[in-house]
Design a protein around this motif. Sequence first.
Motif, short mmCIF file in Angstrom:
data_model
loop_
_atom_site.label_atom_id
_atom_site.label_comp_id
_atom_site.label_asym_id
_atom_site.label_seq_id
_atom_site.Cartn_x
_atom_site.Cartn_y
_atom_site.Cartn_z
N ARG A 98 0.78 -1.43 0.04
CA ARG A 98 -0.09 -0.17 0.03
C ARG A 98 1.00 1.04 0.06
O ARG A 98 1.91 1.34 0.63
N ASN A 150 -2.84 -0.12 -3.47
CA ASN A 150 -2.10 -1.25 -3.14
C ASN A 150 -1.06 -1.32 -4.65
O ASN A 150 -1.86 -2.09 -5.55
N SER A 200 -7.54 -5.31 1.19
CA SER A 200 -6.22 -5.24 0.45
C SER A 200 -6.37 -5.34 -1.02
O SER A 200 -5.61 -4.56 -1.74
#
Length: 679
Positions: A98, A150, A200
Amino acid sequence: MKILKWVSFVLVGFLFLIGSSSSFVPPDNYLIACGSSQNITFQTRSFVPDSQHSSLVLKSGDSVVASSNSSVPSPIYQSARIFTSRASYKFKIEQQGRHWLRLYFFPHLNSSHTLSSASFTVVTDNFVLLSNFTFRNYNGSYMFKEYAVNVTSDTLTLTFIPSNGSVTFVNAIEVVSMPNDLFVDQAFGLDPPSPFNGLSELALETVYRLNMGGPLLTAQNDTLGRTWVNDLKYLHVNSSVFNVSVNPASIKYPTTLTQDTAPNWVYATADVMGDANVANTNFNITWVFPVDPSFSYLVRVHLCDIMSKSLNSLVFNLYINSDLGLGSFDLSSLTGDLAVPYYKDFVSKASADSNTLSVSVGPDNMADNRNATMNGLEIMKISNELKSLDGLASVESLLPSSDSKASKIGIIVGSVVGSIIAIALVGLCCFCFVGRKSKTTQPGHSWLPLPLYGNSQTMTKMSTTSQKSGTASCISLASSNLGRFFNFQEILDATNKFDEKLLLGVGGFGRVYKGTLEDGTNVAVKRGNPRSEQGLAEFRTEIEMEQVNIAEWAMTWQKKGMLDQIMDQNLVGHVNPASLKKFGETAEKCLAEHGVDRPSMGDVLWNLEYALQLEETSSALMEPEDNSTNHITGIQLTPLEPFDNSVSMIDGGISGTDDDAEDVATSAVFSQIVNPRGR
């Protein structure tokens, strides 16, 4: 007096921050001043001109520079780079994961182009950040955007696309690594209450970040360069809170948290109910935020008990919209001490029939000390199924193949053709050499053919006739016109010679393996067992049935919100739309691609029981359809209809531990089954 108090705490907090700064050093730390000819200092950080950075590649057909030394909001907006065609910045990434991506925009008035009317789109490799943005529809003279993306490759490309006949511009760019554990993959979903997985893989956009009861915090006070604003303008009733504060040095971070989670003086100030100028002591403190109802939001609440004199004296409830997030929450029993930071992540949408999202805290009915508190709040927009944070277009639809890509393809094709010719010549020589040798019988693979029909013949011991002819009881599917035909070697390659590590399961036909074709396509490979109860006829029937994926077909209607269009005509008009929607949502979750995203059987039964209850009480709990109105960035707080501050409490003592928080929210919604009228 309040301002002086804040200033003193700012000074103390700054000194404390110097003495206990974060140990995290971002591997990637791009601070770019676009169009500038010299370094620019902004919030104690130095921004480097985009033309002088060695690890940055700027690709553009034509660009000009605009600059101004006056009438700008801050030094970071003094210069801008303007593009008349599609342009991109390509950043070399040292460590995947990230990253903060921050963009600064200010339409210079003295440039050769009218930037205030420019319309443009901004995308990364995978996500749409802005879609057809223009300052004509924006309520502000400048704009700052912060995203969390990400990065899964060694580069990050940021592309600016002007609309037809327009230009695009940018003043400054930040691409900065963040700690891997700052955002985890899972949060607690609301309505219905269930775990939300896969964060994520999604992009986030910071919409609101508040410091309750405290002053403005910037990169000078935050180890990760974030900005925290005061919460006063978002309070539904300004007089409903009382501000408390302590020395930031007294905040005791646990081993699992650092100042990267939030600065110590976010936790050192708070809004509380005690001594508030409200006659009713049973009220809730409520913050209201305008949001785009077509997106979901990550809501992170920051809590720290800095008001209590003893443990277990502060017990309260937290609501997001009308959903109970934390019930009978005893903060100090969870942290084990006072002045210890704690945060919790939720995923929610806008409240029903509204373009707002509200967060409330209020006293628990069973608590001796009727009070509640909040220290900080972050609300971040979550990218949609098209990987967009603005609008309904995907990156693929906005970035067609470029000329450079076509030229690369030409080079690759030429290389491949040349290689094939060379291989063909070598193969021809080998063929001539091998042709001189006598023909030999090639050894077959050690596998038995399948019977034509299940139980029609036992293949354990093949007869002499069968061994000779091989056609007495077996047929081939090569001419069955059921799709691509794979030879046995291709199947061996796809399954790594039927590696047992790739075994998916065992059925009546035989064992099922996971396979990967040469183009990367994942397939399920069924290896027949000659001793099974099924033969080629059954296998052929199964293949024919697989040609029509009923579940996938039904899900296309479910995602359109038109499941009622394919239901049994005898049921049309007799099924509660809310119940049908709940059935569809449950089925959709059960068909999620990844196992971790699928609900447990307990969750399935719960949702089905809820859907049944909705059907039996067809006049109650009708859910509205989603509003697809596009998000307007930076919308100001509009006058609200009268808002009921006294959100009903749910009776019953519930444990305030973190593990029980999900059970609390489940119990809150389960009450709808017991009482169809809900909360």
